[in-house]
Each structure stands twice: as C-alpha cells, then as structure tokens.
Design a protein around this motif. Sequence first.
Motif, PDB file in Angstrom:
ATOM      1  N   LYS A 141       4.964   3.268   4.810  1.00  0.00           N
ATOM      2  CA  LYS A 141       3.601   2.758   4.561  1.00  0.00           C
ATOM      3  C   LYS A 141       3.559   1.801   3.368  1.00  0.00           C
ATOM      4  O   LYS A 141       2.658   0.948   3.263  1.00  0.00           O
ATOM      5  CB  LYS A 141       2.634   3.920   4.334  1.00  0.00           C
ATOM      6  N   ALA A 142       4.545   1.915   2.494  1.00  0.00           N
ATOM      7  CA  ALA A 142       4.558   1.023   1.326  1.00  0.00           C
ATOM      8  C   ALA A 142       4.620  -0.449   1.762  1.00  0.00           C
ATOM      9  O   ALA A 142       4.125  -1.329   1.053  1.00  0.00           O
ATOM     10  CB  ALA A 142       5.744   1.358   0.428  1.00  0.00           C
ATOM     11  N   LEU A 143       5.205  -0.700   2.927  1.00  0.00           N
ATOM     12  CA  LEU A 143       5.289  -2.087   3.390  1.00  0.00           C
ATOM     13  C   LEU A 143       3.885  -2.625   3.711  1.00  0.00           C
ATOM     14  O   LEU A 143       3.572  -3.792   3.454  1.00  0.00           O
ATOM     15  CB  LEU A 143       6.208  -2.152   4.634  1.00  0.00           C
ATOM     16  N   TYR A 144       3.047  -1.752   4.228  1.00  0.00           N
ATOM     17  CA  TYR A 144       1.635  -2.128   4.449  1.00  0.00           C
ATOM     18  C   TYR A 144       0.956  -2.381   3.105  1.00  0.00           C
ATOM     19  O   TYR A 144       0.229  -3.369   2.935  1.00  0.00           O
ATOM     20  CB  TYR A 144       0.931  -1.003   5.214  1.00  0.00           C
ATOM     21  N   ASP A 145       1.215  -1.510   2.145  1.00  0.00           N
ATOM     22  CA  ASP A 145       0.588  -1.677   0.820  1.00  0.00           C
ATOM     23  C   ASP A 145       1.028  -3.002   0.190  1.00  0.00           C
ATOM     24  O   ASP A 145       0.228  -3.685  -0.456  1.00  0.00           O
ATOM     25  CB  ASP A 145       0.960  -0.496  -0.102  1.00  0.00           C
TER      26      ASP A 145
END
Length: 462
Positions: free
Chosen positions: A342-346
């Motif tokens: 999910k960090a890639l979305y962030d």
Amino acid sequence: MKKFPENFWWGAATSGPQSEGRFNKKHANVFDYHFEIEPEKFYQHIGPDVASNFYNSYQEDIQLMKSIGMNSVRTSIQWSRLIDDLETNTVNQEAVDFYNAVIATMISEKMTPVMNLHHFDLPVELYAKYGGWESKKIVELYVGFAEQCFKLFGDRVKYWTTHNEPMVVVEGEYLFQFHYPNIVDGKKAVQVAYNLNLASAKAIQAFRRLNIPEAKIGTILNLTPTYAASDSKEDQEAARIAELWNNNLFLEPAVHGTFPSELEELLTQDKVLWEGSAEEKEVIKNNTVDFLGVNFYHPNRVKAPDLAPNSVGEWLPNRYYDAYDMPGRRVNLDRGWEIYPKALYDIAINIKENYKNIPWYVSENGMGVSNEDRFKNSEGIIEDEYRIAFVTEHLEWLYQGIEEGSNCFGYHMWTPIDCWSWLNAYKNRYGFISNNIHTQIKTVKQSGYWFKEVAKRNGLKE
Ligand code: BG6
C-alpha cells in the motif's frame, strides 16, 4: 481488467557496476576497490569482476529481456569505464563503442533505453584524491562526465537520470557502514547529501544548455514512506523528522528546487548544516527534474527514540527516531525488508498532492530471494509464485493511485536478469530471468512469462 495508461513502460532496471563485469575497465569504482581490499566482506567472496557478464553478452541479454515483453530498460553508464582521464574527462573509445552497441541493440529490439549516470559507483581514485562526494571538486568532475554522456549518446537516449538512490550513498558510506569507505560522520553525511543534490542540479543545467531535442532528465530516489508507531505526539514528531531526512532531503530539491526549511532549521540548530553558496542554491532552484524515478522496496516505521535527542555524543540524524518493528508485519526474511504494497499508493498520492503531480515511474521494485533453485520444476524453470504475488499486489495499489490521478507512466522491476548485489553479491536473486553464475546460462523464470502477459495486456486481470 485493470488497464494501465497508454504507452505505459513495462520493464526492468539494472546498473553498469552490477551487470557488466569489470572487463576492459581502466578505473576501479569504489566497489571494485572494496572487493580488492576486503573480499571477505562480500557474500561467498564474490565480487563484481564478472557480475552477469553483460559486457560480453549484452546482445543475448537484451534479446532475453525483449522475450519477456519489456518495452523499456534502465542501466547506467559507468564513469569508471567511460572516462579515460578523470581530471580532464577525455573518453575511452572502447567504452564509447560498448555503450553505443548496447543502446543500438535496445533500440533495435524496440525498448526505450533509460540511462543513469551514477549508481553508487564513484571512481575510487576520486575518493582517494578529493574525498569523493564530500568535495565540490567531485561535483564539477561529475558534471563533466555527464556532459560527455549527453553529447555522445543524447541523439538516441531520450531519458536520462542523474543519480540512483543518492540517499544510499549518504547512509552506506557516511552513516551505517554498508558501503566503502564505511565512515560514520553525521556532518560529512549532511555535506554529501547537499553535494549530491547540487551535482544533480548542475548536470541538469548542463543538459538543458545542450538543448537535445525531445530528451528528458530526471533522478531516481528510493522513497521509504514513514509510518509512525502510534498517534502519540512523540511518535508523530519522530516520523516528521524521519520523513524530512529520508525522503524530503532529496525529493524537495529535485522537484521544487528548495531544501525543506524545517530540516535546514534543525541542522542549523544542531550545527551540522552543509556549506552552500547563494549561487549554488540558485542553480538548484532553476534546474529541477522533468520526471522522477521512484525505487520502492519497503516502508519506514519509526517511533520516538529511547534516548533523548540531546544526549551527548556524535551527531547522527537517527538520534531523532528509532526503527519500529511493528508486530505482525510481513517480511521478506532473505532481505529483511517489510512487504507493504500500500505504500506505493501512498507514494503516488504524495507525488500527486505535494510534488506538482510530476510525471513519475516506479524505477525499481522487487524482491530478492535466496536459493531459488529449490523452486525449480522438472523443466528447470524457477516457479517464483511469491514474486508474481509481490508484483501483483504492488501493481494493484499503483493502479489505484493512477485511477485517483497520479501521473505514473511506468513500472520497472529490479531486475531483468539476476545480477550482483553489492555486499550481498549473489545471495538474493531479484530477476525475471535467472543466472547460473558458474556457466552464465540465463533462464526465464515463471514470473518472466507472467510479466510478458501483463505487458501485452497492459494490465492486470480483475
Ligand atoms: C536498490 C539499488 O537499492 O536496490 C540496487 O538501486 C540494489 O542497486 C537493489 O541492488 C536491491 O538491493 P540489494 O541491497 O538487495 O542489492
């Protein structure tokens, strides 16, 4: 189907020092030299001498990359190969021929070449003579090298990057002792960070002066989004400073042309601020990137430090935060890095909201796994389902970020063909294509066949 934008880059990245091998190179870079003096520091005493033999097998290697559907590829030009006289920046003709041939092969295979200019591989003589990136002399010499690259290859290479993960130079060489010369000196680390930012801006300035038609320049940063252990004031403060140091120190100058003012204040208060002139700051201000490459591997979880930041001792940036080992986190144990897609979305949303929604691409993502031979099937193909799952999850979150308007134009895996990984040498393998380092026989893994389908569809099945 989750369809990605038109002309999306599906590819992978490697670097000169990790793939070419030391063949025919006049100068040693810091890693060549480190291996010469301390081979025992490298996993199984394997150094960069042969790497994945790209110097000799680039044609077959590029064809293999093409065979798994890649439409773009990044590597780097080694300063220690291209330049003959490091003081006057004269070029080595064999190196020019080699890089010309590599570029021609990529283009003939219809892959967009992305060329990086610095992948931790400073010629070691420049460290010995001037103190490496601590010195502004190196900034000037680097810009001379970069200019040669633009002039020699800019008619065909349309995507350039100034550095790969400059923060790793700061951390590895000046703070945490995982790269030669293994110094621990916070003040020097701060100066090196500034000089690397300045070098990037000055290379961009030189690039713009040449006015190369249709060419773009960016830089590649390892972004490690910060997550605080809790909502407490102390943990939040630790996360704020960690984010300023780990990410914004390079991200802000690259995109906005300024250093984060809160970080400048903190470094001033601690009496470790870099030395920089008004004229240099003007260069940084006026020479920001056209695009950004983001290497993403793991998040950065932090908590308030156990010891008070004003404890007495050597200044290091991490006196303001401690690493937080979140219970229940998912980890790739071979590398020790948390898996948190999910960090890639962030990241995508952060770039959209705070960094001008600048065009960007995932310039590295991936997982290094040891002893992959244990996953070989009867036909000798490595069934790396864990890698397919890893990439799928990251692409799903990336897709979500793009759907919400983030301007991402590609995804590159680290790495096309298993390559040499610094101190870890060949312990952990990252490629879509395996490499038997004794025979140099290269074989597509299951993930490579899978990637080909994703690239062809330009998307993920629902
Ligand atoms: C990135 C680098 O840090 O991650 C690569 O740009 C590197 O050079 C890759 O190889 C994987 O990390 P490591 O340390 O496992 O090789």
